[in-house]
Design a protein around this motif. Structure first.
Motif, PDB file in Angstrom:
ATOM      1  N   SER A 206       0.835  -1.210   0.000  1.00  0.00           N
ATOM      2  CA  SER A 206       0.000   0.000   0.000  1.00  0.00           C
ATOM      3  C   SER A 206       0.865   1.254   0.000  1.00  0.00           C
ATOM      4  O   SER A 206       0.499   2.272  -0.598  1.00  0.00           O
ATOM      5  CB  SER A 206      -0.937  -0.001   1.205  1.00  0.00           C
ATOM      6  N   ARG A 209       2.087   1.737  -3.617  1.00  0.00           N
ATOM      7  CA  ARG A 209       1.027   2.287  -4.476  1.00  0.00           C
ATOM      8  C   ARG A 209       0.813   3.764  -4.195  1.00  0.00           C
ATOM      9  O   ARG A 209       0.687   4.576  -5.119  1.00  0.00           O
ATOM     10  CB  ARG A 209      -0.282   1.521  -4.250  1.00  0.00           C
ATOM     11  N   SER A 210       0.768   4.111  -2.922  1.00  0.00           N
ATOM     12  CA  SER A 210       0.559   5.516  -2.559  1.00  0.00           C
ATOM     13  C   SER A 210       1.705   6.403  -3.056  1.00  0.00           C
ATOM     14  O   SER A 210       1.474   7.483  -3.605  1.00  0.00           O
ATOM     15  CB  SER A 210       0.423   5.631  -1.038  1.00  0.00           C
ATOM     16  N   THR A 213       1.545   6.767  -6.849  1.00  0.00           N
ATOM     17  CA  THR A 213       0.426   7.636  -7.223  1.00  0.00           C
ATOM     18  C   THR A 213       0.770   9.100  -6.985  1.00  0.00           C
ATOM     19  O   THR A 213       0.555   9.964  -7.847  1.00  0.00           O
ATOM     20  CB  THR A 213      -0.831   7.260  -6.413  1.00  0.00           C
ATOM     21  N   GLN A 214       1.321   9.383  -5.809  1.00  0.00           N
ATOM     22  CA  GLN A 214       1.679  10.765  -5.491  1.00  0.00           C
ATOM     23  C   GLN A 214       2.794  11.281  -6.396  1.00  0.00           C
ATOM     24  O   GLN A 214       2.790  12.456  -6.796  1.00  0.00           O
ATOM     25  CB  GLN A 214       2.091  10.879  -4.021  1.00  0.00           C
TER      26      GLN A 214
END
Length: 221
Positions: A206, A209-210, A213-214
């Motif tokens: 997670s 992914r974060s 994405t950022q």
């Protein structure tokens, strides 16, 4: 009643986060004015600020595990105030670039405050506390651009930095007043603290992914 930070402490942390986040963004709407005043090299000011901020994320955030958190946050906000003063008084673009890098480096204090708020809040209040503190951070990002653009166009870009100095000092004072002393969280070396980020990257999908994405969002911005 659940224990944890008081409403006043939450507001103070949100405000300090906003001040830190805003300091990274002041230069963006002022860039045209800076370039007209100092020349084309000033167009690198946001890059220098972002580079300093990235270095702060990588090399200063791990210190929160091995240095007393309140002291670390207050010191960073004081350095931020000094960097803002250096930027406001900079005689040329070279000093401004250096001040911008230091500004970004110290502004990551905002990202020290958010996990601190998480650790202070009991489980049943954690979402609400983090949401409130993050709201302050996002408001700082958004409002800083509008305010800085207005101030720079009417009073010059240096004025915005002069205005920001007492805000950073006030944030430092607030954090010194409301944050508790927590002691050192882990008795490990700085090298071990840095290496732990690699372990977190490997073990937490997670987080990956974060982060990706950022990174994509900021790259498109």
């Amino acid at each position: 009643e659940p224990s944890g930070p008081s409403r006043g402490a939450i507001v103070a942390m949100a405000a300090a986060c906003g001040v830190g986040a805003a300091s990274v963004s002041y230069n963006q709407p002022m860039l045209g004015v800076m370039v007209r005043d100092l020349g084309g090299l000033a167009s690198w000011v946001p890059t220098a600020t972002s580079a300093g901020f990235s270095l702060g994320i990588f090399f200063l955030l791990p210190l929160s595990d091995i240095v007393e958190r309140r002291t670390l946050i207050v010191l960073q906000l004081l350095v931020l105030a000094a960097a803002l003063a250096l930027a406001a008084a900079s005689p040329g673009v070279t000093v401004l670039l250096a001040a911008s890098a230091i500004m970004g480096l110290s502004a990551c204090a905002a990202h020290q405050i958010v996990p601190f708020a998480t650790s202070l809040a009991p489980l049943e209040r954690r979402g609400a506390v983090v949401g409130a503190v993050m709201s302050g951070l996002l408001c700082g990002l958004l409002l800083s651009r509008a305010v800085a653009g207005f101030v720079a166009s009417h009073y010059g870009w240096r004025t915005m930095f002069w205005i920001a100095i007492p805000l950073a000092l006030a944030a430092a004072g607030l954090m010194a007043a409301v944050l508790p002393r927590t002691g050192v969280l882990a008795k490990i070396s700085y090298r071990t603290a840095l290496a732990s980020m690699i372990d977190l990257w490997r073990e937490e999908p997670s987080l990956r992914r974060s982060a990706l994405t950022q990174a994509t969002m900021f790259g498109s911005f």
